[in-house]
Design an enzyme around this catalytic site. Structure first.
Site, PDB file in Angstrom:
ATOM      1  CB  CYS A 279      -0.934   0.014   1.211  1.00 33.68           C
ATOM      2  SG  CYS A 279      -1.989  -1.436   1.321  1.00 33.68           S
TER       3      CYS A 279
ATOM      4  CG  HIS B 185      -6.685   1.501  -0.426  1.00 34.28           C
ATOM      5  ND1 HIS B 185      -5.525   2.111  -0.850  1.00 34.28           N
ATOM      6  CD2 HIS B 185      -6.285   0.598   0.522  1.00 34.28           C
ATOM      7  CE1 HIS B 185      -4.484   1.607  -0.193  1.00 34.28           C
ATOM      8  NE2 HIS B 185      -4.929   0.684   0.635  1.00 34.28           N
TER       9      HIS B 185
ATOM     10  CB  CYS C 116      -1.676   0.591   7.765  1.00 35.42           C
ATOM     11  SG  CYS C 116      -3.239   0.295   6.903  1.00 35.42           S
TER      12      CYS C 116
END
Length: 422
Positions: free
Chosen positions: A88, A379, A409
């Protein structure tokens, strides 16, 4: 060391996976945004030292997707490019990789970014089916090929969903949603609190769209599925009642639902960054500055606390505190994950156990994700890091504020935090 300047940035609208950007592959989406950003900047392609792009899914048909994006976007063949992957935080890794090159005098001007087409993450064959296909390909006789086919079982044909395997931590064996349930349990965050956080994310994003906040950073995408001008994941007029009807998806007795989790999405975001001296040489007006950054590791099954760990590291090195921060973008992987960070940031007990008693402090909700986050917007995992950096710089400037924290995160048990200034 020279200041690191962000000249400008641009992103695509974020589309729900399997929707309006379904027919556009990641390299095409990335090249559209990269080309438009460079053209808007007025900078000659030849001035760029390199192109660095973050991507998680790593499409097999476009190996080293950064190079493919660079060529499609119009960069000369002589401009090198490479792809980075930190789950991510891949978009953020593109930024920090360029910063390291600037500081080590390997270059001065870079196109960086992140892209993800989660719609096009492929289905995979089972190992048993692959073994049979290999046997068949190594056999010339039709009779032998047919004999090998008799070994095939129906269960061997069940596809492995690449998206799910990519979002499952190989160390703990837990899908990311289970790690969100872990944090909900540890910090005693109930379902209604998570749903309320998700509701506010949608309401803030809806208000931002109505006020045309995102228009400055979005370049529309035209596709066979229709034109898309704005993020399409925001549920207009969302209610707690609607969120409350959704079933839990990771644990039958849990609290995490599709409604209080980030959306699976497609999108691309690009930035132009350079040394301050290069900006002055080319007479470029800065959007803002990247003051510092930090990455940190933690337990994979509690990966959602990555912002806490990375921000501790960043603040210790930069000698700043939360009181110095005007706005925060904390990527919303899950509502429980954001809420767990809010609790852990101010927890003396947690600080005593993990950070030698150093407490970061309480985050003011009024400065957190002021225009909504990934629960509402989506996302696209390789893109989100650059999106929140771009949006935070734009919002700081819009509000005439100075300092921001962009943090997220990272699947696998990491966190990333960037200190920004305008």
């Amino acid at each position: 060391m020279e200041k690191i300047v962000v000249i400008d940035g641009l992103r695509s609208p974020i589309a729900k996976a399997y929707g309006k950007l379904n027919n556009i592959q990641a390299e095409e989406l990335g090249s559209i945004i990269a080309k438009e950003l460079v053209l808007r900047s007025g900078i000659d392609y030849k001035e760029f030292d390199e192109v660095i792009i973050g991507n998680v899914a790593q499409p097999t048909h476009a190996a080293n997707i950064a190079r493919v994006i660079a060529i499609k976007a119009g960069f000369p063949i002589s401009t090198p490019a490479y792809t980075v992957h930190r789950n991510c935080a891949s978009g953020m890794q593109s930024i920090s990789s360029a910063i390291e090159k600037i500081h080590s005098k390997q270059g001065e001007l870079y196109l960086v970014g992140g892209v993800e087409s989660m719609s096009n993450i492929p289905l995979l064959h089972t190992q048993a089916f692959k073994n049979i296909l290999t046997e068949i390909s190594n056999t010339k006789s039709i009779k032998e090929k047919l004999k090998i086919l008799t070994k095939l079982k129906l269960q061997d044909l069940k596809p492995v969903i690449g998206l799910i395997s990519g979002l499952t931590d190989p160390i703990s064996g837990k899908i990311m949603g289970k790690t969100a349930e872990n944090l909900a349990n540890e910090f005693k965050i109930d379902r209604q609190t998570q749903d309320l956080y998700a509701l506010n994310s949608h309401l803030k994003a809806q208000k931002a769209i109505e006020n045309k906040i995102f228009e400055e950073e979005i370049h529309p995408i035209i596709s066979k599925n229709g034109s898309i001008f704005e993020d399409d994941g925001v549920r207009l007029n969302q209610t707690l009642e609607a969120l409350g009807k959704l079933r839990t998806i990771f644990d039958a007795n849990g609290t995490v639902t599709a409604g209080n989790s980030s959306q699976v999405s497609d999108g691309a975001s690009m930035l132009i960054i350079c040394s301050e001296s290069k900006a002055k040489e080319l007479n470029l007006e800065p959007l803002g500055y990247i003051k510092d950054y930090a990455y940190a590791g933690l337990e994979p099954d509690k990966m959602g606390l990555g912002p806490l760990y990375a921000t501790h590291k960043l603040f210790n090195r930069s000698k700043i505190t939360l009181k110095d921060i005007d706005l925060i973008e904390l990527n919303e992987a899950f509502a429980s994950q954001v809420l767990a960070n809010l609790e852990a940031f101010k927890s003396i007990e947690f600080a005593n156990k993990h950070f030698e008693g150093k407490v970061l402090g309480e985050i003011n909700n009024e400065i957190l994700n002021v225009n909504g986050g990934a629960i509402a917007l989506g996302h696209p995992v390789g893109m989100s890091g650059t999106r929140i950096v771009l949006h935070l710089l734009k919002e700081l400037k819009r509000r005439n504020l100075k300092t921001g924290l962009a943090t997220l995160c990272v699947g696998g048990g990491q966190g990333a935090s960037f200190l920004l200034e305008v």
